[in-house]
Design a protein around this motif. Structure first.
Motif, PDB file in Angstrom:
ATOM      1  N   THR A   3       7.701   0.327  32.289  1.00 54.53           N
ATOM      2  CA  THR A   3       9.098   0.046  31.959  1.00 54.53           C
ATOM      3  C   THR A   3       9.482  -1.324  32.486  1.00 54.53           C
ATOM      4  O   THR A   3       8.868  -1.845  33.415  1.00 54.53           O
ATOM      5  N   THR A   5      13.183  -3.571  33.452  1.00 53.74           N
ATOM      6  CA  THR A   5      14.614  -3.427  33.682  1.00 53.74           C
ATOM      7  C   THR A   5      15.295  -4.743  33.335  1.00 53.74           C
ATOM      8  O   THR A   5      14.911  -5.799  33.836  1.00 53.74           O
ATOM      9  N   LYS A   9      19.332  -1.829  33.073  1.00 49.88           N
ATOM     10  CA  LYS A   9      18.947  -0.777  32.129  1.00 49.88           C
ATOM     11  C   LYS A   9      17.435  -0.814  31.949  1.00 49.88           C
ATOM     12  O   LYS A   9      16.852  -1.873  31.751  1.00 49.88           O
ATOM     13  N   GLU A  10      16.793   0.371  32.019  1.00 53.58           N
ATOM     14  CA  GLU A  10      15.342   0.446  31.878  1.00 53.58           C
ATOM     15  C   GLU A  10      14.943   0.661  30.425  1.00 53.58           C
ATOM     16  O   GLU A  10      15.597   1.396  29.682  1.00 53.58           O
ATOM     17  N   TYR A  11      13.842   0.004  30.041  1.00 49.57           N
ATOM     18  CA  TYR A  11      13.299   0.112  28.691  1.00 49.57           C
ATOM     19  C   TYR A  11      11.818   0.432  28.771  1.00 49.57           C
ATOM     20  O   TYR A  11      11.123  -0.078  29.652  1.00 49.57           O
ATOM     21  N   ASP A  12      11.329   1.240  27.856  1.00 50.29           N
ATOM     22  CA  ASP A  12       9.898   1.523  27.738  1.00 50.29           C
ATOM     23  C   ASP A  12       9.280   0.319  27.032  1.00 50.29           C
ATOM     24  O   ASP A  12       9.547   0.069  25.857  1.00 50.29           O
ATOM     25  N   SER A  13       8.453  -0.430  27.754  1.00 46.76           N
ATOM     26  CA  SER A  13       7.902  -1.663  27.180  1.00 46.76           C
ATOM     27  C   SER A  13       6.968  -1.404  26.010  1.00 46.76           C
ATOM     28  O   SER A  13       6.771  -2.267  25.163  1.00 46.76           O
ATOM     29  N   GLN A  15       7.574   0.530  23.629  1.00 45.96           N
ATOM     30  CA  GLN A  15       8.376   0.754  22.431  1.00 45.96           C
ATOM     31  C   GLN A  15       9.191  -0.463  22.008  1.00 45.96           C
ATOM     32  O   GLN A  15       9.996  -0.381  21.082  1.00 45.96           O
ATOM     33  N   LEU A  16       8.975  -1.590  22.675  1.00 42.02           N
ATOM     34  CA  LEU A  16       9.692  -2.807  22.299  1.00 42.02           C
ATOM     35  C   LEU A  16       9.125  -3.385  21.008  1.00 42.02           C
ATOM     36  O   LEU A  16       7.917  -3.304  20.757  1.00 42.02           O
TER      37      LEU A  16
END
Length: 62
Positions: A3, A5, A9-13, A15-16
């Motif tokens: 992930t 940040t 806000k955290e993002y699943d890398s 799924q980018l």
């Protein structure tokens, strides 16, 4: 799951989008360069302070 940040806000890398990954790569590149410049500035300031101190001592002896 890796992930990142951004602004708290955290993002699943994984799924980018490719565009988002490119933007992230650009941000990381710029951040790295900024850190390198900060280090160079610190070295410059240390050297400058040493030169200024040496000059002051020379002038005091005159």
């Amino acid at each position: 799951m890796p992930t990142i940040t951004i602004d708290g806000k955290e993002y699943d890398s994984d799924q980018l989008s490719e565009e988002a990954k490119q933007q992230l790569g650009s941000i990381q590149f710029v951040d790295k360069k900024i850190e390198e410049l900060k280090n160079e500035i610190a070295v410059y300031q240390t050297a400058r302070n040493g030169y200024a101190r040496a000059l002051s001592e020379m002038l005091d002896k005159q």
